[in-house]
Design a protein around this motif. Sequence first.
Motif, mmCIF file in Angstrom:
data_model
loop_
_atom_site.group_PDB
_atom_site.id
_atom_site.type_symbol
_atom_site.label_atom_id
_atom_site.label_comp_id
_atom_site.label_asym_id
_atom_site.label_seq_id
_atom_site.Cartn_x
_atom_site.Cartn_y
_atom_site.Cartn_z
ATOM 1 N N SER A 288 30.056 4.097 14.170
ATOM 2 C CA SER A 288 29.533 5.462 14.119
ATOM 3 C C SER A 288 29.478 5.990 12.692
ATOM 4 C CB SER A 288 30.417 6.404 14.944
ATOM 5 O OG SER A 288 30.314 6.108 16.310
ATOM 6 N N VAL B 240 29.466 12.889 14.926
ATOM 7 C CA VAL B 240 30.401 11.778 15.139
ATOM 8 C C VAL B 240 31.300 11.605 13.918
ATOM 9 C CG1 VAL B 240 28.788 10.583 16.666
ATOM 10 C CG2 VAL B 240 28.790 10.044 14.216
ATOM 11 N N ASP C 263 27.231 2.198 19.703
ATOM 12 C CA ASP C 263 28.084 1.927 18.550
ATOM 13 C C ASP C 263 28.966 0.709 18.808
ATOM 14 O OD1 ASP C 263 29.457 3.644 20.507
ATOM 15 O OD2 ASP C 263 31.143 3.557 19.114
ATOM 16 N N MET D 21 26.447 7.128 21.879
ATOM 17 C CA MET D 21 26.973 6.905 20.533
ATOM 18 C C MET D 21 28.447 7.299 20.479
ATOM 19 S SD MET D 21 26.532 5.775 17.520
ATOM 20 C CE MET D 21 24.762 5.450 17.522
ATOM 21 N N ASN D 22 29.250 6.497 19.753
ATOM 22 C CA ASN D 22 30.633 6.843 19.422
ATOM 23 C C ASN D 22 31.621 6.710 20.574
ATOM 24 O OD1 ASN D 22 32.664 9.636 18.713
ATOM 25 N ND2 ASN D 22 32.700 7.766 17.523
#
Length: 462
Positions: A56, A87, A283, A325-326
């Motif tokens: 990330s 993030v 990610d 994401m993340n």
Amino acid sequence: MRFLIIIFFILFTAHQGNSQFEDEKQIKAIYDLALTKGKSYDWLNYLSNQIGGRLSGTVQAQQAVEYTKSLLDSMGIDRVWLQPVMVPKWVRGTPEFAYVETTPGLTTNLPICALGGSVATPLGGIKANIIEVNGIEELATLGAEKITGKIVFYNRPMDPTLISTFEAYSGCVDQRYSGAKEAAKFGAIGVIVRSMNLRLDDLPHTGAMDYGNTVASKRIPAAAISTKGAEFLSATLKLSPNAKFYFKQNCKIFDDVESFNVIGEIRGSKYPDEIMVIGGHLDSWDLGDGSHDDGAGCVQSMEVLRLLKASGYKPQRTIRVVLFMNEENGLRGGRKYAEVAKDKKENHVFALESDAGGFTPRGFSFDCTDAHFEQVNNWRHLFEPYLIHLFVRGGSGADVGLLKDDGIVLAGLRPDSQRYFAHHHAENDTFEHVNKRELELGAAAMTSLVYLFDKYGIVKSP
């Protein structure tokens, strides 16, 4: 009257037979397409080998966002968009270095890597006596008198007797996540954690750790040591209890940056307001290229939409792929998606996550009501020809789990897990360790489950 009952029974039986035949035919078409004209392996090849690790906040994470969005755009589905999310940005820096010193000048180098989110050591590194423990609970027994000024070495291994390797992982991951925070309370100046790996090798496995409410000035550096390194260090301490350990790492925490969840959907033809989600996390950690964790889940999830379209099936409900994401070091993408869904009062009825590697699929786990699980069990026979036998109650996935409420069915793809933790968060989580056929079988299994839930809907709980 009896004649009418017989006629009804015959018609009902014929209808059931036709439905089963249609389901068998559709699922066969899905598998045939996945195994002969599948795209997931090629997509993963690019994601892994042309982009690489996607931590990330990095350039590679942004490249992955742009690449997967372009793939969804090319499918001709109804809608594709990016969902902004802030993030964390943590950078590993130059490679870590460590050794154990039994007598002045007599040292043995050991493989380590910084844990994600850790602070750096001082510029010259840390060197101190080391105290081995079998878990966080031992800290209180030892007390500050025996820990202050030392490096704590957490050496509880994953339990090899547990057939579920995820259960074995859960049994010791607290050392990695909370070990530094807890050791600092007793005056430790650093922690070394045995890698979460059932195999003996020289590859340290990173992963997220957390300092909780520890003030910045009291945070101590944390690193993972390979399993072979942990065995060597433990044996050395038995022979030389006063041995010293040195390690140096150069990681740094920056301010949060903007990134995105990547989302695409096929709008439902009959019940467009009922949303079914399929997803994985885009990610990955930075040591390998994140092929198993979780590039595989992302390409399988995108492949679900493609296979439904290619097989000629028109979903009744909205089928949405979300590449979160993340997940690895914050779960920000999953939280943002759930928050926006709640704000918009979206009606999510089903969510399936693939985040257990691209190995041979064995089945699914479900977080759902008894009525929902009974519905799933009625479809078991449709999956048996494809060697999918595991239908169990349990967790779904970290990202989709945030959508949980009483009305939704949450599911997780469950591949064979015996090799997963040999690659998890390590530098050998790379494309060459993914088998094309296994990856495609997973995508087909996911698509088949989505098809059945879409066709029959979610039964109403009593």
